[in-house]
Design a protein around this motif. Structure first.
Motif, mmCIF file in Angstrom:
data_model
loop_
_atom_site.group_PDB
_atom_site.id
_atom_site.type_symbol
_atom_site.label_atom_id
_atom_site.label_comp_id
_atom_site.label_asym_id
_atom_site.label_seq_id
_atom_site.Cartn_x
_atom_site.Cartn_y
_atom_site.Cartn_z
ATOM 1 N N SER B 478 -3.714 29.210 23.389
ATOM 2 C CA SER B 478 -2.290 29.852 23.327
ATOM 3 C C SER B 478 -1.540 28.809 22.717
ATOM 4 O O SER B 478 -0.585 29.507 21.965
ATOM 5 C CB SER B 478 -1.821 30.354 24.476
ATOM 6 N N VAL B 479 -1.605 27.660 23.327
ATOM 7 C CA VAL B 479 -0.410 26.725 22.473
ATOM 8 C C VAL B 479 -0.861 26.483 21.129
ATOM 9 O O VAL B 479 0.199 26.349 20.300
ATOM 10 C CB VAL B 479 -0.572 25.511 23.407
ATOM 11 N N LEU B 480 -2.076 26.264 20.861
ATOM 12 C CA LEU B 480 -2.438 26.198 19.511
ATOM 13 C C LEU B 480 -1.928 27.190 18.485
ATOM 14 O O LEU B 480 -1.430 27.124 17.353
ATOM 15 C CB LEU B 480 -4.120 25.880 19.361
ATOM 16 N N ARG B 481 -2.193 28.445 19.114
ATOM 17 C CA ARG B 481 -1.683 29.804 18.455
ATOM 18 C C ARG B 481 -0.179 29.526 18.245
ATOM 19 O O ARG B 481 0.215 29.954 17.202
ATOM 20 C CB ARG B 481 -2.112 30.896 19.064
ATOM 21 N N ASN B 482 0.577 29.298 19.132
ATOM 22 C CA ASN B 482 2.057 29.093 19.063
ATOM 23 C C ASN B 482 2.443 28.087 18.091
ATOM 24 O O ASN B 482 3.361 28.136 17.494
ATOM 25 C CB ASN B 482 2.739 29.086 20.306
ATOM 26 N N PHE B 483 1.530 27.060 17.941
ATOM 27 C CA PHE B 483 1.861 26.039 17.310
ATOM 28 C C PHE B 483 1.723 26.316 15.634
ATOM 29 O O PHE B 483 2.556 25.823 14.996
ATOM 30 C CB PHE B 483 0.676 24.535 17.494
ATOM 31 N N LEU B 484 0.842 27.213 15.560
ATOM 32 C CA LEU B 484 0.810 27.704 14.171
ATOM 33 C C LEU B 484 1.574 28.784 13.833
ATOM 34 O O LEU B 484 1.761 29.054 12.484
ATOM 35 C CB LEU B 484 -0.900 28.096 14.030
ATOM 36 N N PHE B 485 2.289 29.209 14.600
ATOM 37 C CA PHE B 485 3.408 30.296 14.315
ATOM 38 C C PHE B 485 4.119 30.004 13.316
ATOM 39 O O PHE B 485 4.891 28.855 13.672
ATOM 40 C CB PHE B 485 3.886 30.849 15.583
ATOM 41 N N LEU B 486 4.462 30.386 12.119
ATOM 42 C CA LEU B 486 5.324 29.921 11.118
ATOM 43 C C LEU B 486 5.240 28.563 10.686
ATOM 44 O O LEU B 486 6.090 27.854 10.488
ATOM 45 C CB LEU B 486 6.902 30.167 11.610
ATOM 46 N N ALA B 487 4.166 28.108 10.811
ATOM 47 C CA ALA B 487 3.658 26.444 10.513
ATOM 48 C C ALA B 487 3.584 26.421 8.968
ATOM 49 O O ALA B 487 3.249 27.366 8.267
ATOM 50 C CB ALA B 487 2.643 26.036 11.187
ATOM 51 N N ASN B 488 3.873 25.217 8.558
ATOM 52 C CA ASN B 488 3.726 24.852 7.182
ATOM 53 C C ASN B 488 2.475 24.398 6.959
ATOM 54 O O ASN B 488 1.477 24.287 7.908
ATOM 55 C CB ASN B 488 4.883 23.677 6.822
#
Lengths: 224, 675
Positions: B478-488
């Motif tokens: 979940s943390v990794l998923r959130n990390f990738l949210f709108l990530a460059n």
């Protein structure tokens, strides 16, 4: 803001209006005598005023024997007596037990028994320090006494005062009272504290006949 | 030590103990017993020494012999010996585990119980006190209250005039009643009524009874309700009065009792009034020294748990400020610190107001530079594991504050670094809470992402995502998923590199469908914003991932999986013609068992989110600006999808209706142009 001024006349009139029952006053006195352990006085007071003490006077006698032993520097005797009274007290009050052991050491030092004192410190007090870090500081202070020739005038000389004995005796007395479900503090001193507090509060609002001397309870004229 | 004819060294004293043989007798034996007792009371070292010398079995044998001879009417000489022996035994059992074990092994308990009915009060007192010491230890045996004989015995003790005995009874009951059955048996026997009447006694007796009552009613709704009915509510009233008792410990215990009753049978202590009073009392008790102040925050937390109304009450009487003031103290005991952090966590769990107050500049210490938040963050590194865990929960709940996250009040590098450190904590429950906090932080604070990478957080997250523990896998994912949210792109590449294709595919194929779902969502975040596959995956990667996605869609292990899977397909459906064609083929394929195709199945779902996701996908597939759209529309037509869509014109969800119409419009355009 100017303070209201209450004259002596007004004040005394107000005081007259306050009704306090004699029984309540007696109870306060008895409570004091009992908590502080003045058995004979309590007994006499009981006969004179008819006030019943809230504990069995026999238990006070036991407690007073403990206090007296300690106040005369006879710590071992005090320990034996309190253990006869209630063996769980010292087992469940590590700080008190430490202070009693500390007092034993102080008495040995006072009577110049340096060898015994050293042995006692090593066998009895050092383990207490190991069991509980918070005792180490006081332990070091007490043991330091052994390093000085003129013990009474050394930096920690106050440990040899009778005030130290009284302090420990008071702690022990309080623990015994708590084990008997009795208040460890008499009510009278708290009432006096409340009196002082109330006067301080009133000071901000009025000038009135104030008690400045608690021993005589003399009322001074209001400062104008 | 004064010299005497007989020395008092432990070895020699022990030699004088016992029955027969070389042991002392009469006065000498009494002296020896007294000597042991006085040496061991308060002195752990001496207790251990005497234990090693085997003193306990000897003393118990003396006790047994004296009790026997006393019962035989041999007389008064036995009483002092019994008293001293009992006192020594009790002391051995105080605070020393080996002592308790030795006392139990030597069979002291039955003898001590037998002297409870002795005619000499001093003997009874000695027996009761010693038994109380024993039963206060976790190692003491449970007294089987389900046996009538035992229950009657306990009741007889409760009826005694001797307070030591009634306190002992309360102690035994509190120690021995664990199961609902046991609690009910005690209740049926009238124990609660008796305990309530004993509440009128001395303060030590009150305390013992309160602890006992709590043990009997705890987590038992039947017994709690019955308690509330005692004396038509008089029992409850007695407890409520005691929350104003002069002794803080009694106040705390009665609060705990009421809280326990309130949790077990809500209707009786439901009134907000009583609960508000409890909040007030506990808030005051927070400031008491010693064990009362240490335990008060735990009780407060229990009281207000999950109750927004009470959170508001607490807020209005400045509880947060009170709690925060303790955090400023330089030397605060671990237990108290843990309690305070847990209480603060509870308060911050739901109400934004509470979180804001905690973060607000008014809650400052004398040293104005130190913020409360920083003090909590410092506790993340505390020596004590429980404190670390509590601080972590506190941070996690604070980070639920969207407002403060966006405003940057939580933009503190130290938080992320410390939380990452906790990801290495030996306790998995601490790891889980740290992950929860990171989950919240990382969504909004884009700036925190670089810190996370720098301090090795991403590597550890990836490592945890392959943990044997499925909850850890889920949370780290979940943390990794959130990390990738709108990530460059840089951040995306970083994650992919660490995560590796192999891990991603195995997560997509995880046994737990909640993990499949998170993995799919992660893929979504990866491909979001990309206009073609090359932007993010190699050919090989892509086909493996797509395989996994479509496999999970076919298996449809959960609604969440289907929805996320459809989002992935929708995203891909926005790419090239080739991609759109592949997606179309997946959607309309059906197997030989004549099961409906994925598209039909999902469009017919009861869940509006799934229908919507499918409609988005179709919308992208039939986009007029794409060259191959017309042939795809034909395919969809042949597969009966258009027909299905037309039957959904009255979809209850307005969002779905809108997209549905758009899809049909797009499809009709092609039909018309073909015609």
């Amino acid at each position: 803001m100017s303070k209201k001024v209450i004259t002596r006349e007004e004040w005394e009139r107000k005081l007259k209006d306050v009704k306090i029952r004699k029984e309540d006053m007696n109870k306060l006195v008895m409570n004091f005598l009992v908590t502080e352990g003045y058995v004979d006085a309590a007994e006499k007071f009981r006969i004179e005023s008819g006030t019943e003490p809230d504990v069995d006077l026999a238990t006070i006698t036991d407690r007073m024997a403990v206090k007296q032993a300690l106040q005369s520097g006879n710590v071992e005797d005090a320990i034996e007596k309190v253990n006869d009274l209630n063996p769980t007290i010292l087992d469940t009050n590590p700080q008190l037990y430490f202070h009693l052991q500390q007092q034993r050491l102080i008495e040995l030092i006072r009577s110049g028994k340096v060898e015994e004192a050293l042995e006692f410190a090593q066998e009895e007090l050092a383990p207490r320090g190991e069991e509980n870090q918070s005792f180490l500081e006081e332990l070091e202070k007490t043991v330091a006494l052994l390093a000085f020739e003129d013990v009474k005038n050394c930096p920690y000389g106050e440990l040899l005062d009778t005030s130290q004995r009284l302090k420990t005796a008071s702690e022990l007395n309080a623990a015994i009272l708590t084990s008997q479900s009795h208040d460890k503090d008499p009510k009278l001193p708290s009432l006096l504290k409340m009196l002082i507090w109330a006067q301080n509060q009133l000071d901000e609002k009025a000038a009135y006949p104030k008690i400045n001397n608690l021993t005589t309870a003399a009322v001074d004229d209001p400062a104008v | 030590m004064p010299s005497s004819a007989v020395t008092n060294r432990p070895e020699e004293v022990t030699a004088r103990l016992g029955v027969g043989g070389g042991a002392a007798q009469g006065e000498a034996l009494l002296k020896a017993l007294r000597e042991v007792k006085n040496q061991i009371i308060g002195n752990k070292t001496k207790k251990l020494l005497y234990l090693q010398l085997g003193a306990v079995p000897k003393i118990v044998s003396v006790l047994a012999a004296s009790v026997a001879s006393s019962l035989g009417g041999a007389g008064l000489e036995d009483a002092p010996v019994i008293v001293q022996a009992a006192a020594a035994i009790g002391s051995f059992a105080c605070g020393v585990e080996d002592g308790v074990r030795a006392v139990l092994d030597a069979g002291a308990v039955p003898h001590l119980i037998s002297i409870l009915s002795h005619h000499d009060d001093k003997v009874v007192d000695a027996g009761a006190r010693s038994l109380k010491m024993i039963f206060q230890s976790k190692m003491a045996p449970k007294y089987d209250v389900l046996q009538d004989k035992n229950l009657n015995f306990i009741l007889s003790l409760l009826d005694s005039d001797n307070e030591n005995v009634t306190e002992l009874a309360a102690c035994i009951i509190a120690h021995s009643c664990e199961t609902n059955e046991e609690q009910k048996a005690l209740c049926d026997a009238g124990v609660l009524q008796r305990l309530v009447s004993l509440l009128g006694g001395s303060s030590n007796q009150k305390d013992a009874c309160l602890e006992c009552i709590k043990a009997v009613v705890k987590d038992n709704s039947e017994v709690s309700s019955r308690f509330s009915c005692i004396g038509n509510g008089k029992a409850l009233k007695a407890l409520s009065d005691l929350i104003q008792d002069r002794y803080p410990y009694t106040r705390l215990l009665s609060c705990k009792c009421l809280i326990a009753i309130g949790h077990a049978s809500p209707s009786y202590v439901e009134e907000l009034q009583i609960k508000t009073k409890l909040v007030l009392v506990l808030a005051e008790l927070l400031e008491e020294p010693g064990r009362v102040g240490d335990e008060a925050p735990f009780s407060l937390k229990k009281l207000i748990a999950d109750n927004e109304e009470l959170h508001k009450q607490a807020l209005s009487i400045n509880v947060i400020e009170k709690l925060c003031n303790f955090l400023h103290m330089s030397s605060i005991q671990s237990r108290r610190l843990q309690g305070i952090l847990l209480a603060l966590s509870e308060l911050c769990s739901k109400l934004e107001k509470c979180r804001c107050q905690l973060l607000s500049p008014q809650v400052y210490s004398l040293n104005l530079e130190v913020r409360v938040l920083d003090l909590v963050i410092d506790s993340l590194e505390h020596d004590c594991a429980e404190v670390r865990a509590a601080a972590c929960i506190c941070i996690r709940n604070i980070t639920r504050s969207l407002k403060n996250l966006s405003a940057g009040s939580l933009s503190n590098e130290a938080v992320v670094i410390r939380l990452v450190q906790l990801l290495y904590d030996p306790s998995s429950s601490i790891q889980l809470v740290a992950l929860g906090a990171l989950c919240n932080i990382i969504v909004i604070c884009a700036s925190r992402k670089s810190v996370l990478i720098r301090c090795g957080g991403v590597s550890q997250l990836v490592r945890l995502s392959t943990s044997m523990d499925s909850t850890l896998r889920l949370k780290s994912l979940s943390v990794l998923r959130n990390f990738l949210f709108l990530a460059n792109t840089t951040d995306k590449e970083c994650i992919l590199k660490e995560l590796s294709l192999h891990t991603l595919v195995s997560l997509l194929n995880d046994a737990e469908h909640s993990i499949q779902e998170q993995a799919l969502a992660l893929v979504n975040n990866l491909i979001d914003g990309c206009s073609s596959v090359e932007h993010i995956f190699t050919e090989k990667c892509y086909s493996l991932i797509l395989d996994a996605v479509t496999r999970q869609l076919k298996q449809a292990s959960s609604l969440g999986v289907c929805i996320q899977g459809m989002f992935v397909l929708s995203n891909i459906a926005a790419w090239s013609d080739f991609d759109k064609d592949s997606v179309t083929d997946y959607l309309i394929a059906y197997d030989d068992n004549h099961k409906p195709s994925l598209a039909i199945k999902f469009l017919q779902s009861n869940d509006k989110s799934l229908r919507l996701a499918s409609l988005w996908c179709l919308l992208n597939l039939t986009n007029p600006s794409s060259a191959g759209s017309s042939r795809r529309v034909t395919k969809l037509q042949t597969a009966g999808i258009i027909f299905q869509l037309k039957s959904m014109l009255n979809d209850p969800c307005s969002d779905c209706k809108l997209r549905l119409r758009m899809v049909l419009e797009q499809c009709t355009e092609f039909e018309t142009s073909q015609a």
